[in-house]
Scaffold this motif. Structure first.
Motif, mmCIF file in Angstrom:
data_model
loop_
_atom_site.group_PDB
_atom_site.id
_atom_site.type_symbol
_atom_site.label_atom_id
_atom_site.label_comp_id
_atom_site.label_asym_id
_atom_site.label_seq_id
_atom_site.Cartn_x
_atom_site.Cartn_y
_atom_site.Cartn_z
ATOM 1 N N ARG A 14 1.286 -0.904 0.415
ATOM 2 C CA ARG A 14 -0.007 0.001 0.041
ATOM 3 C C ARG A 14 0.807 0.794 -0.108
ATOM 4 N NH1 ARG A 14 -3.088 -2.975 3.683
ATOM 5 N NH2 ARG A 14 -2.027 -1.750 5.006
ATOM 6 N N THR A 15 2.231 1.337 0.532
ATOM 7 C CA THR A 15 2.907 2.314 0.896
ATOM 8 C C THR A 15 3.217 2.750 -0.439
ATOM 9 O OG1 THR A 15 3.663 2.375 3.367
ATOM 10 C CG2 THR A 15 5.214 3.333 2.573
ATOM 11 N N ARG A 16 3.921 1.676 -1.444
ATOM 12 C CA ARG A 16 4.739 1.308 -2.567
ATOM 13 C C ARG A 16 3.605 1.966 -3.631
ATOM 14 N NH1 ARG A 16 8.297 -0.802 -4.349
ATOM 15 N NH2 ARG A 16 7.712 -1.869 -5.981
ATOM 16 N N SER A 17 2.445 1.854 -3.296
ATOM 17 C CA SER A 17 1.267 2.046 -4.763
ATOM 18 C C SER A 17 1.041 3.874 -3.950
ATOM 19 C CB SER A 17 -0.122 1.027 -3.683
ATOM 20 O OG SER A 17 -0.650 1.890 -4.851
ATOM 21 N N ASP A 21 1.410 6.728 -6.996
ATOM 22 C CA ASP A 21 0.026 7.851 -7.360
ATOM 23 C C ASP A 21 0.978 9.084 -6.952
ATOM 24 O OD1 ASP A 21 -1.108 5.383 -7.645
ATOM 25 O OD2 ASP A 21 -2.290 5.482 -6.327
ATOM 26 N N SER A 22 1.842 9.526 -5.697
ATOM 27 C CA SER A 22 1.996 10.692 -5.973
ATOM 28 C C SER A 22 3.345 11.218 -6.734
ATOM 29 C CB SER A 22 2.934 10.700 -4.498
ATOM 30 O OG SER A 22 1.520 11.023 -3.476
ATOM 31 N N SER A 36 11.248 16.667 -6.852
ATOM 32 C CA SER A 36 12.364 15.751 -6.127
ATOM 33 C C SER A 36 11.390 14.944 -5.659
ATOM 34 C CB SER A 36 12.752 17.129 -5.191
ATOM 35 O OG SER A 36 12.124 17.308 -4.452
ATOM 36 N N LEU A 37 12.667 14.139 -4.149
ATOM 37 C CA LEU A 37 12.327 12.791 -3.609
ATOM 38 C C LEU A 37 11.790 13.449 -2.585
ATOM 39 C CD1 LEU A 37 14.653 10.543 -3.657
ATOM 40 C CD2 LEU A 37 12.389 10.054 -5.092
ATOM 41 N N ARG A 38 12.293 14.169 -2.226
ATOM 42 C CA ARG A 38 11.097 14.847 -0.950
ATOM 43 C C ARG A 38 9.746 15.253 -1.207
ATOM 44 N NH1 ARG A 38 14.940 15.358 3.215
ATOM 45 N NH2 ARG A 38 17.518 14.795 2.608
ATOM 46 N N ASP A 39 9.436 15.986 -2.284
ATOM 47 C CA ASP A 39 8.416 16.820 -3.055
ATOM 48 C C ASP A 39 7.761 15.073 -3.159
ATOM 49 O OD1 ASP A 39 9.789 19.054 -3.688
ATOM 50 O OD2 ASP A 39 9.616 18.696 -5.297
ATOM 51 N N ILE A 40 7.852 13.963 -4.016
ATOM 52 C CA ILE A 40 6.592 13.494 -3.534
ATOM 53 C C ILE A 40 7.061 12.159 -2.628
ATOM 54 C CG2 ILE A 40 6.938 10.679 -4.713
ATOM 55 C CD1 ILE A 40 8.835 11.503 -6.622
ATOM 56 N N ALA A 41 7.896 12.198 -1.748
ATOM 57 C CA ALA A 41 7.313 11.736 -0.139
ATOM 58 C C ALA A 41 6.526 13.324 0.924
ATOM 59 C CB ALA A 41 9.029 11.767 0.647
ATOM 60 N N ALA A 42 6.555 13.778 1.227
ATOM 61 C CA ALA A 42 5.719 14.830 1.926
ATOM 62 C C ALA A 42 4.510 14.705 0.538
ATOM 63 C CB ALA A 42 6.248 16.331 1.368
ATOM 64 N N HIS A 43 3.972 14.642 -0.124
ATOM 65 C CA HIS A 43 2.823 14.207 -1.115
ATOM 66 C C HIS A 43 2.374 12.436 -0.535
ATOM 67 C CE1 HIS A 43 -0.310 13.607 -4.066
ATOM 68 N NE2 HIS A 43 0.255 14.825 -3.678
ATOM 69 N N ALA A 44 2.754 12.290 -0.530
ATOM 70 C CA ALA A 44 2.371 11.306 0.387
ATOM 71 C C ALA A 44 2.401 10.989 1.592
ATOM 72 C CB ALA A 44 3.926 9.906 -0.868
ATOM 73 N N GLU A 64 9.243 3.355 -13.080
ATOM 74 C CA GLU A 64 8.589 2.082 -12.441
ATOM 75 C C GLU A 64 6.934 2.636 -12.541
ATOM 76 O OE1 GLU A 64 7.369 -0.933 -8.254
ATOM 77 O OE2 GLU A 64 8.878 0.539 -9.235
ATOM 78 N N VAL A 65 6.638 3.486 -12.471
ATOM 79 C CA VAL A 65 5.598 4.648 -12.899
ATOM 80 C C VAL A 65 5.505 4.250 -13.792
ATOM 81 C CG1 VAL A 65 4.542 7.360 -13.051
ATOM 82 C CG2 VAL A 65 6.026 6.385 -11.170
ATOM 83 N N LEU A 66 6.035 4.695 -14.761
ATOM 84 C CA LEU A 66 5.581 4.211 -16.617
ATOM 85 C C LEU A 66 5.526 2.609 -16.501
ATOM 86 C CD1 LEU A 66 8.838 6.325 -18.099
ATOM 87 C CD2 LEU A 66 7.006 7.107 -17.708
ATOM 88 N N SER A 67 6.126 1.880 -15.893
ATOM 89 C CA SER A 67 5.755 0.701 -16.399
ATOM 90 C C SER A 67 4.537 0.418 -15.683
ATOM 91 C CB SER A 67 7.319 -0.389 -15.902
ATOM 92 O OG SER A 67 8.318 0.180 -16.099
#
Length: 215
Positions: A14-17, A21-22, A36-44, A64-67
């Motif tokens: 669920r966390t990976r999903s 998504d973020s 940035s990865l920090r942007d994605i982490a904060a969004h998630a 992985e997002v594209l795949s």
């Protein structure tokens, strides 16, 4: 080393999903380089370290997002009898009209990936090679089955069909109420003399959100 329990495994999935998504949302909105990865982490709702526990870097996360969408489409297109090809292609275009976020992601990232140094460059090179090859093989069978056989070059038509769909996606994102992707693809195939399924499209009635609002 303690093995993960089924509950821990499901929580990790669920966390990976949530991360994917973020990432998809932010990449679609701003492109790969601006996020940035920090942007994605904060969004998630995660810490930077928490995200790195699941993904070692932004490059691997992007692939992985594209795949993720490719895996969904591959299941649909995995066993296409040539007689079913046109219906599957049209159905896929219809599905795309329900997922503006993913369409926006592909349009934005594929443009950026023209740069050989972009982390998704090879991904898109191989993806288009695969699509052209599969399309040409199936179209060749369709052309030969027609009575009389159709004289089109399957390699050229496969390339044209991919280019049509990609170009339509950009126009649709810009002006969804004016561009019917499904109808345009059906018209193109009909001009080639191919029988096209007549089932009506069922796109999401809401237009795709602008980059300022999350997809």
């Amino acid at each position: 080393m303690t093995e993960a329990t089924p509950r821990q495994g499901r929580k990790g999935e669920r966390t990976r999903s949530r991360i994917l998504d973020s990432a998809m949302e932010l990449f679609s909105r701003s492109g790969f380089h601006a996020v940035s990865l920090r942007d994605i982490a904060a969004h998630a709702g995660l810490t930077h370290a928490g995200l790195l526990h699941h993904f070692p870097g932004k490059d691997s996360l992007l692939i992985e997002v594209l795949s993720r969408r490719d895996e969904i489409d591959a299941k649909v297109m995995s066993r296409p009898d040539p007689g079913d090809l046109l219906g599957r292609v049209v159905d896929q275009v219809t599905r795309n009209m329900r997922t503006p976020g993913l369409v926006g992601l592909y349009v934005k990232i594929s443009g950026e990936a023209a740069d050989p140094d972009h982390p998704a460059h090879q991904y898109f090179v191989e993806r288009y090679q695969r699509l052209r090859r599969q399309g040409a093989r199936l179209l060749s069978e369709l052309f030969s089955r027609a009575s009389p056989p159709l004289p089109h070059d399957p390699d050229a038509v496969s390339q044209q069909l991919i280019a049509l769909i990609d170009g339509l996606q950009t126009q649709w994102l810009l002006e969804p109420e004016a561009v019917d992707m499904r109808a345009s693809v059906v018209a193109f195939l009909a001009q080639l003399g191919l029988d096209v399924p007549s089932a009506p499209a069922e796109p999401d009635p809401s237009p795709p959100p602008s980059p300022a609002t999350t997809p």
